[in-house]
Write an enzyme that holds these catalytic residues in place. Structure first.
Site, short mmCIF file in Angstrom:
data_model
loop_
_atom_site.label_atom_id
_atom_site.label_comp_id
_atom_site.label_asym_id
_atom_site.label_seq_id
_atom_site.Cartn_x
_atom_site.Cartn_y
_atom_site.Cartn_z
N LYS A 11 68.05 8.25 -43.51
CA LYS A 11 67.75 9.68 -43.60
C LYS A 11 69.05 10.51 -43.55
CE LYS A 11 63.14 9.24 -41.52
NZ LYS A 11 62.22 9.74 -40.47
N TYR A 51 55.02 12.08 -47.62
CA TYR A 51 54.48 12.49 -46.32
C TYR A 51 53.09 13.11 -46.46
CZ TYR A 51 59.06 11.64 -44.12
OH TYR A 51 60.21 11.06 -43.63
N ASN A 114 65.42 10.78 -36.56
CA ASN A 114 65.35 9.40 -36.07
C ASN A 114 66.01 8.42 -37.04
OD1 ASN A 114 63.44 9.47 -38.04
ND2 ASN A 114 61.74 8.75 -36.79
N HIS A 117 63.83 5.54 -42.11
CA HIS A 117 62.41 5.34 -42.38
C HIS A 117 62.20 3.89 -42.80
CE1 HIS A 117 58.41 5.76 -44.18
NE2 HIS A 117 58.89 4.90 -45.07
N GLU A 128 55.54 3.35 -51.71
CA GLU A 128 56.85 3.97 -51.55
C GLU A 128 57.85 3.41 -52.58
OE1 GLU A 128 56.24 4.66 -46.75
OE2 GLU A 128 57.67 3.17 -47.44
P1 CMP Z 1 58.95 8.43 -39.93
O1 CMP Z 1 58.05 7.67 -39.00
O2 CMP Z 1 59.92 7.73 -40.77
O3 CMP Z 1 58.02 9.32 -40.90
C1 CMP Z 1 57.43 10.51 -40.43
C2 CMP Z 1 58.52 11.35 -39.83
O4 CMP Z 1 58.11 12.59 -39.31
C3 CMP Z 1 59.10 10.61 -38.61
O5 CMP Z 1 59.78 9.48 -39.05
C4 CMP Z 1 59.93 11.71 -38.01
O6 CMP Z 1 61.16 11.92 -38.71
C5 CMP Z 1 59.02 12.92 -38.25
N1 CMP Z 1 58.19 13.25 -37.08
C6 CMP Z 1 57.24 12.48 -36.52
N2 CMP Z 1 56.66 13.12 -35.47
C7 CMP Z 1 57.27 14.34 -35.39
C8 CMP Z 1 57.13 15.46 -34.54
N3 CMP Z 1 56.22 15.47 -33.56
N4 CMP Z 1 57.92 16.52 -34.77
C9 CMP Z 1 58.82 16.53 -35.75
N5 CMP Z 1 59.01 15.49 -36.62
C10 CMP Z 1 58.25 14.40 -36.42
#
Ligand code: CMP
Length: 156
Positions: A11, A51, A114, A117, A128
């Site tokens: 990311k 998403y 984070n 992905h 994907e």
């Molecule tokens: P990922 O699981 O790769 O895909 C969905 C993404 O949404 C996740 O990583 C985070 O980057 C983001 N995400 C998930 N939960 C939250 C949250 N509560 N607030 C903000 N971003 C979120």
């Protein structure tokens, strides 16, 4: 045994923080095989599909802005049970909760930023892969390391 492919996105925060090499290195050292890689900027069109399951969440717009804030590096990693293996290497979604030793556990302290992905199922990996890669961008190559990282039964 069944070889799977998992789609990984480094990311914008992972790229900006200079962690691309660290992440690639972890997947390589595990024994996974890289079969596609490209750097790109994500568009609203891709993100709305990517998403789809988050479109009603209050963080959806912020998530999309974050994912467009810098280029991402998309990769396709292949191996036996690759979807579960890659997710374990990444750790759980929130960097605060992710296990120490995982990518998020070691380098992230955020739920949204984070770093990476990874596909959460074989069906999603398929979906994907089609959103990111064209057929000609996926390279089927013989890895000499496979004889060293899998048993004969696991290779067949
Ligand atoms: P990922 O699981 O790769 O895909 C969905 C993404 O949404 C996740 O990583 C985070 O980057 C983001 N995400 C998930 N939960 C939250 C949250 N509560 N607030 C903000 N971003 C979120």
């Amino acid at each position: 045994m069944a070889k799977e492919q998992s789609v990984v996105l480094v990311k914008p925060d992972g790229l900006q923080r200079g962690l691309l090499g660290e992440m690639v290195s972890r997947f390589e050292r595990k024994g996974l095989k890289l079969v596609a890689v490209k750097m790109m900027r994500l568009t609203d069109e891709i993100l709305d599909h990517w998403y789809e399951h988050h479109k009603d969440k209050d963080f959806f717009d912020e998530l999309k802005s974050f994912m467009k804030s810098a280029p991402i590096v998309a990769m396709l990693w292949q191996g036996v049970e690759a979807v579960a293996v890659v997710r374990k290497l990444c750790g759980t979604t929130s960097g605060r909760e992710a296990e120490a030793g995982s990518i998020r556990g070691d380098f992230s302290i955020s739920q949204q930023l984070n770093l990476i992905h990874a596909s959460d199922s074989v069906d999603n990996a398929d979906r994907e892969r089609k959103l990111i890669f064209k057929d000609g961008e996926i390279i089927d190559w013989e890895s000499a390391a496979e004889a060293l990282v899998y048993s004969a039964a696991e290779r067949s």
